[in-house]
Design a protein around this motif. Structure first.
Motif, PDB file in Angstrom:
ATOM      1  N   ARG A 124       0.811  -1.218   0.000  1.00 49.70           N
ATOM      2  CA  ARG A 124       0.000   0.000   0.000  1.00 49.70           C
ATOM      3  C   ARG A 124       0.845   1.269   0.000  1.00 49.70           C
ATOM      4  O   ARG A 124       0.415   2.308  -0.489  1.00 49.70           O
ATOM      5  N   ILE A 125       2.053   1.192   0.549  1.00 55.68           N
ATOM      6  CA  ILE A 125       2.869   2.398   0.635  1.00 55.68           C
ATOM      7  C   ILE A 125       3.237   2.911  -0.750  1.00 55.68           C
ATOM      8  O   ILE A 125       3.540   4.099  -0.930  1.00 55.68           O
ATOM      9  N   ARG A 126       3.196   2.042  -1.745  1.00 53.90           N
ATOM     10  CA  ARG A 126       3.511   2.475  -3.110  1.00 53.90           C
ATOM     11  C   ARG A 126       2.540   3.550  -3.587  1.00 53.90           C
ATOM     12  O   ARG A 126       2.914   4.449  -4.343  1.00 53.90           O
ATOM     13  N   ASP A 127       1.288   3.481  -3.129  1.00 53.94           N
ATOM     14  CA  ASP A 127       0.267   4.416  -3.592  1.00 53.94           C
ATOM     15  C   ASP A 127       0.524   5.842  -3.157  1.00 53.94           C
ATOM     16  O   ASP A 127       0.034   6.782  -3.790  1.00 53.94           O
ATOM     17  N   PHE A 128       1.255   6.035  -2.062  1.00 51.86           N
ATOM     18  CA  PHE A 128       1.482   7.407  -1.605  1.00 51.86           C
ATOM     19  C   PHE A 128       2.968   7.730  -1.457  1.00 51.86           C
ATOM     20  O   PHE A 128       3.346   8.618  -0.714  1.00 51.86           O
ATOM     21  N   SER A 129       3.805   7.005  -2.204  1.00 49.01           N
ATOM     22  CA  SER A 129       5.232   7.305  -2.237  1.00 49.01           C
ATOM     23  C   SER A 129       5.562   8.130  -3.468  1.00 49.01           C
ATOM     24  O   SER A 129       4.925   7.990  -4.513  1.00 49.01           O
ATOM     25  N   ASP A 130       6.579   8.968  -3.344  1.00 52.37           N
ATOM     26  CA  ASP A 130       7.073   9.696  -4.514  1.00 52.37           C
ATOM     27  C   ASP A 130       7.965   8.801  -5.366  1.00 52.37           C
ATOM     28  O   ASP A 130       7.984   8.914  -6.588  1.00 52.37           O
ATOM     29  N   TYR A 131       8.700   7.915  -4.684  1.00 54.16           N
ATOM     30  CA  TYR A 131       9.576   6.961  -5.384  1.00 54.16           C
ATOM     31  C   TYR A 131       9.444   5.604  -4.708  1.00 54.16           C
ATOM     32  O   TYR A 131       9.484   5.512  -3.479  1.00 54.16           O
ATOM     33  N   PHE A 132       9.295   4.556  -5.507  1.00 51.33           N
ATOM     34  CA  PHE A 132       9.180   3.198  -4.979  1.00 51.33           C
ATOM     35  C   PHE A 132      10.316   2.350  -5.557  1.00 51.33           C
ATOM     36  O   PHE A 132      10.443   2.226  -6.768  1.00 51.33           O
ATOM     37  N   LEU A 133      11.127   1.773  -4.674  1.00 47.99           N
ATOM     38  CA  LEU A 133      12.250   0.943  -5.085  1.00 47.99           C
ATOM     39  C   LEU A 133      11.921  -0.512  -4.785  1.00 47.99           C
ATOM     40  O   LEU A 133      11.774  -0.897  -3.622  1.00 47.99           O
ATOM     41  N   GLU A 134      11.775  -1.313  -5.846  1.00 49.61           N
ATOM     42  CA  GLU A 134      11.496  -2.730  -5.651  1.00 49.61           C
ATOM     43  C   GLU A 134      12.797  -3.438  -5.299  1.00 49.61           C
ATOM     44  O   GLU A 134      13.774  -3.388  -6.047  1.00 49.61           O
ATOM     45  N   GLY A 135      12.801  -4.064  -4.130  1.00 50.17           N
ATOM     46  CA  GLY A 135      14.007  -4.773  -3.738  1.00 50.17           C
ATOM     47  C   GLY A 135      14.020  -5.093  -2.259  1.00 50.17           C
ATOM     48  O   GLY A 135      13.212  -4.576  -1.485  1.00 50.17           O
ATOM     49  N   ASP A 136      14.963  -5.964  -1.895  1.00 48.80           N
ATOM     50  CA  ASP A 136      15.145  -6.367  -0.503  1.00 48.80           C
ATOM     51  C   ASP A 136      15.931  -5.285   0.217  1.00 48.80           C
ATOM     52  O   ASP A 136      16.995  -4.864  -0.241  1.00 48.80           O
ATOM     53  N   LEU A 137      15.418  -4.818   1.336  1.00 51.10           N
ATOM     54  CA  LEU A 137      16.092  -3.727   2.051  1.00 51.10           C
ATOM     55  C   LEU A 137      17.513  -4.111   2.450  1.00 51.10           C
ATOM     56  O   LEU A 137      18.383  -3.237   2.598  1.00 51.10           O
ATOM     57  N   PHE A 138      17.773  -5.417   2.659  1.00 44.72           N
ATOM     58  CA  PHE A 138      19.120  -5.847   3.032  1.00 44.72           C
ATOM     59  C   PHE A 138      20.110  -5.631   1.891  1.00 44.72           C
ATOM     60  O   PHE A 138      21.312  -5.522   2.125  1.00 44.72           O
ATOM     61  N   GLU A 139      19.602  -5.527   0.664  1.00 51.16           N
ATOM     62  CA  GLU A 139      20.453  -5.252  -0.486  1.00 51.16           C
ATOM     63  C   GLU A 139      20.416  -3.767  -0.868  1.00 51.16           C
ATOM     64  O   GLU A 139      21.439  -3.197  -1.256  1.00 51.16           O
ATOM     65  N   PRO A 155      22.325  -0.829   1.882  1.00 53.11           N
ATOM     66  CA  PRO A 155      23.775  -0.571   1.758  1.00 53.11           C
ATOM     67  C   PRO A 155      24.127   0.246   0.519  1.00 53.11           C
ATOM     68  O   PRO A 155      24.972   1.141   0.568  1.00 53.11           O
ATOM     69  N   ARG A 156      23.460  -0.038  -0.603  1.00 50.51           N
ATOM     70  CA  ARG A 156      23.719   0.715  -1.834  1.00 50.51           C
ATOM     71  C   ARG A 156      23.282   2.176  -1.674  1.00 50.51           C
ATOM     72  O   ARG A 156      23.975   3.093  -2.138  1.00 50.51           O
ATOM     73  N   LEU A 157      22.140   2.363  -1.026  1.00 51.34           N
ATOM     74  CA  LEU A 157      21.654   3.725  -0.823  1.00 51.34           C
ATOM     75  C   LEU A 157      22.584   4.496   0.117  1.00 51.34           C
ATOM     76  O   LEU A 157      22.853   5.679  -0.106  1.00 51.34           O
ATOM     77  N   THR A 158      23.099   3.823   1.138  1.00 46.66           N
ATOM     78  CA  THR A 158      24.036   4.462   2.074  1.00 46.66           C
ATOM     79  C   THR A 158      25.300   4.885   1.350  1.00 46.66           C
ATOM     80  O   THR A 158      25.796   6.010   1.521  1.00 46.66           O
TER      81      THR A 158
END
Length: 522
Positions: free
Chosen positions: A480-495, A498-501
């Motif tokens: 549901r968070i996709r409906d009110f996000s400006d950007y949605f990144l499909e992926g495992d947060l564990f992966e 670290p890339r975002l950091t």
């Protein structure tokens, strides 16, 4: 059954039809039908006028309103409550037979003593009153202004600057109370107030319901010495704002009730503009439109959190609702940059405080350790149930991203608070309820909100929906968070984390967004 059904006619049409009727009994029947139906004041006045024209009643007997009829906006209060200067006409006492106890009736048992009643006054809320200015209750704690007080002053300043452009000049008035609070009143001027009214008393160091309510209402009505009231020439404030804190919520409801007005609670946005309405409760009769000027539109998240309601505080015929009042969610607005050279009027309020208002005395107290304040940060990183595969590592990855930003804090969802996740080491302290974001937690509105492993439950959305930019990370593209996000990144947060950091640290972000919040793929 009457020859004329008043519900089938507008007031103008009804007035024309009444001219054809000479029989008082028929006019009385029409009056009763009107009272049982729409009960329009203007229609009742037209019927009374026709009865007067036929010589059946004297205009002085009713003045357009049936005796004993309580019109909207009227209520009864005791003389002790309203004082001798209250608006409205005093109710005439019922004539008593000599020797009877007051209030006694023939059916009452003479052995039962009649209960004594207090003198009553019939009071109509202030009609055709003069209203001006936007008042802001500036809550204090431990000798300092709360941040939400500065936020509300900044919003009020912007609203009244715009008000001056569209209508006329009116002021922002801060009001506060406490122990040795004159310097805080001066600080309110620096943060946008034109006038700061304060009441100083060492007994007001902590919030107390009764004295805070009485002082606030006394200030708002312009009561007190000439020295403390000659800066204003109106009956009540036009608008009034309170913080939606624990104390602010209590005070706002009590003060608005004391001032005979309404309250929109937990608002996150405000604007002022005219509003055209056709509700007969507000216009006086069906089918009529009326434009209300200078209406404060108070927006608040509704129960679902996915929509917003706009609350209006509009007058009724012969009944005015002022101040138009709202309580404001902390973090909804940004304070302006303080200008300590700014000119403003600081007024000390004068009022005798009854000793009975201070019957409870705090002799000693313990102060809890300060909790975590997630508001006021540029960035908030929030973790959800997506960390379940390895809660400790997930928490550490979130903290590393927080550290990569200059001004950031870590928040969590209620799912983590209520879970049975086992955390190792120092990260366990970050799983406490004090960091929860949502309807039963903190409300934040940072420039950037990063939601990692957060599904987007309704209760959570209420706590972060005002964020400027929302970035969601989730393996489930139907979350549901996709409906009110400006950007949605499909992926495992564990992966992804670290890339975002690394990207934040290097200043280069090249992650591909799956969705931009519109519901469609990029």
């Amino acid at each position: 059954m009457t020859a004329i059904d008043p519900d089938d006619h507008t007031v103008d049409e009804l007035t024309e039809e009444l001219e054809t009727i000479e029989e008082s009994s028929e006019l009385q029947a029409i009056l009763e039908a009107e009272q049982a139906g729409q009960n329009r004041e203007t229609a009742r006045e037209a019927i009374h006028a026709r009865l007067e024209a036929t010589g059946e009643i004297d205009s002085d007997e009713t003045d357009g309103v049936e005796e004993g009829t309580e019109t909207e906006g009227e209520y009864e209060e005791t003389k002790e409550d309203v004082g001798e200067e209250a608006d409205g006409e005093e109710v005439e006492a019922v004539a008593e037979t000599e020797g009877e106890e007051p209030g006694a009736s023939e059916d009452e048992d003479e052995s039962e003593p009649a209960e004594e009643t207090r003198d009553k006054k019939h009071v109509r809320a202030l009609a055709d009153g003069e209203y001006a200015d936007m008042w802001v209750f500036c809550e204090t704690q431990q000798g300092e202004l709360l941040e939400v007080s500065r936020e509300m002053l900044g919003k009020a300043r912007g609203l009244m600057d715009q008000f001056e452009e569209e209508y006329e000049e009116e002021r922002v008035v801060a009001f506060l109370m406490g122990d040795d609070c004159e310097s805080l009143a001066e600080e309110c001027i620096a943060y946008g107030a034109d006038v700061a009214v304060y009441h100083d008393d060492d007994r007001l160091e902590r919030f107390l319901h009764k004295p805070y309510t009485e002082i606030s209402a006394h200030m708002a009505r312009g009561e007190g010495t000439v020295e403390s009231t000659d800066w204003r020439e109106y009956d009540k404030p036009r608008y009034i704002l309170f913080p939606a804190t624990n104390n602010g919520r209590d005070l706002s409801a009590k003060v608005q009730a004391e001032l005979d007005s309404g309250l929109a609670s937990d608002c996150s946005d405000l604007f002022i503009e005219a509003e055209e309405v056709s509700n007969p409760v507000k216009t006086g009769e069906p089918g009529v439109k009326k434009t209300f000027e200078k209406v404060l539109h108070m927006k608040r998240p509704d129960f679902s959190g996915f929509e917003y309601s706009t609350i209006l505080c509009l007058d009724n015929p012969n009944r005015e609702f002022h101040p138009q009042g709202a309580s404001i969610i902390p973090g909804s607005f940004d304070p302006i940059e303080p200008d300590y050279d700014r000119d403003g009027l600081v007024i000390e309020h004068d009022m005798e405080l009854a000793d009975e208002w201070f019957r409870v005395e705090i002799t000693e107290h313990d102060q809890l350790e300060a909790g975590v304040d997630l508001t006021g940060h540029d960035v908030v990183v929030c973790l959800g149930r997506g960390i379940a595969d390895d809660p400790t590592e997930g928490m550490e990855l979130g903290l590393e991203l927080v550290d990569a930003f200059g001004d950031a804090e870590l928040g969590i969802t209620r799912g983590i608070v209520t879970s049975s996740y086992q955390f190792e080491g120092h990260v366990e302290q970050y799983s406490k309820e004090e960091r929860q974001i949502g309807e039963t937690g903190q409300v934040v509105a940072p420039e950037l909100y990063v939601a990692a492993g957060v599904s987007g439950a309704v209760q959570h959305k209420v706590g972060m929906d005002e964020s400027d930019t929302i970035v969601a990370i989730n393996t489930d593209t139907d979350a549901r968070i996709r409906d009110f996000s400006d950007y949605f990144l499909e992926g495992d947060l564990f992966e992804v984390l670290p890339r975002l950091t690394d990207a934040v640290k290097s200043g280069e972000i090249e992650l591909e967004a799956v969705a931009d919040g519109s519901g469609g793929d990029d």
